[in-house]
Write a protein that holds these residues in place. Sequence first.
Motif: not given
Length: 449
Positions: A1-30
Amino acid sequence: MKFQVEHDALADAVAWVARALPSRPVVPVLSGLRLDAAEGLTLSCFDYELSATTRLPADIAEPGTALVPGRLLAEITRSLPGQPAEFRSDGDEVTLSCGSAEFALVSLPTSEYPELPPAPPLAGTVDGGDLAAALAQVLPATSRDDTLPMLTGMCLDIRGDVVTLAATDRYRLAVRDLHWAPADPGIRAIALVPGRTLADAARVMVPGVPVSVAFAVPDDAGTTGRGDPRPVEGMISFDSGGRRLTGRLIAGEFIKYECRFPAEYGCRAEMPAASLIEAVRRVSLVADRASPVRLTFGSGTVAIEAQTEGRARAIERVAASFHGDEPAIAFNPHYLLDGITAAAGGSGSARHPASSASADGGTAGDTSADGTGEEAAHDGAARPATIRLEFTSPARPALITLAGDEGDDSGSDGAAAGAGGEAADEAAAGRPRPAFRYLVVPLRSPARA
């Protein structure tokens, strides 16, 4: 895998998705955030309860998939310089390069990661600004008591082209009627949505951009003992602007909220919203958790008072009109401020609740752009908003609404026609209900010295 992406769009998208991550995942992969590079870049996460997916353009050199620690990636992308970011995977590592900075992240096993839930069938669409404003008004009333899961969410009570949003924590009840475009004009459904899901979904809602609401309504849904349909089960998704949030619905039945509103009240007061909000905010500074804010109505004014015994006392007067024989009532300052700010916030153009419409009971005072609700939406002309307070006695629930809000374009007429009970009684009496209603239990107030 190899790709390039604009920083601002990436930071905004990652921040939004990361908000849905569990604070205490039952298994590390989550705790991982999935990167799928194909025709573009897709970021996603899923912990069996909540899933977030977003797509953004990227220059894909080598397609592929990787799973990396999500919160760490969010912190890294937030701190990167404003230059294009390049990702490449090599064995068990994913390398991120941006300018002179380079990070190597250990890949998590994608084979152990759950499949993302499919999008449920489309139920209808609604303007993002309208839905965001309605959520900002109602979300603060959701409960934080996990022992009663049905009160930690919001009830979406759908009758044809009107959605009624309702939430309560047993001390206040917020209700908002909203027009939408259903996929089935005759739809009748009830869905209990976690407050967190709605708060996160609201962060991508903007005026003029439609939000697709999707959930499955079974043909044999049946009815409750009250004759209402049984709450929908499974998943619900909100899709807007290339971002989709999918969450599991709450099992159980919501309270019969319509019957909680009295048919009439013995006292009515009207006060300018901006002045009232600012006065309550200032006076509340001297009130602790056990201290109420007391409203005492006189000739053309209301005295707003609060005190903490042995420490401080505050009083401020605001213009008010009053009719009734019970001139004093007291409230929890937090609940009062939530109600009057939410009511005022519905008087103008849609507000965006992204920074404050949270499932943890954040105040509605933070959900509007200016907290004053200075504009009126009924005819498009700017005019001061007026708060209406109705109650019968200092011991019975009081109703907070926006004066002149009855029968506006937010769907109250349609809801009254189809709701039955209190709404039908009001419609029959020629008194269309306001689009937003906030019922709050008063507090006992000590007599003034």
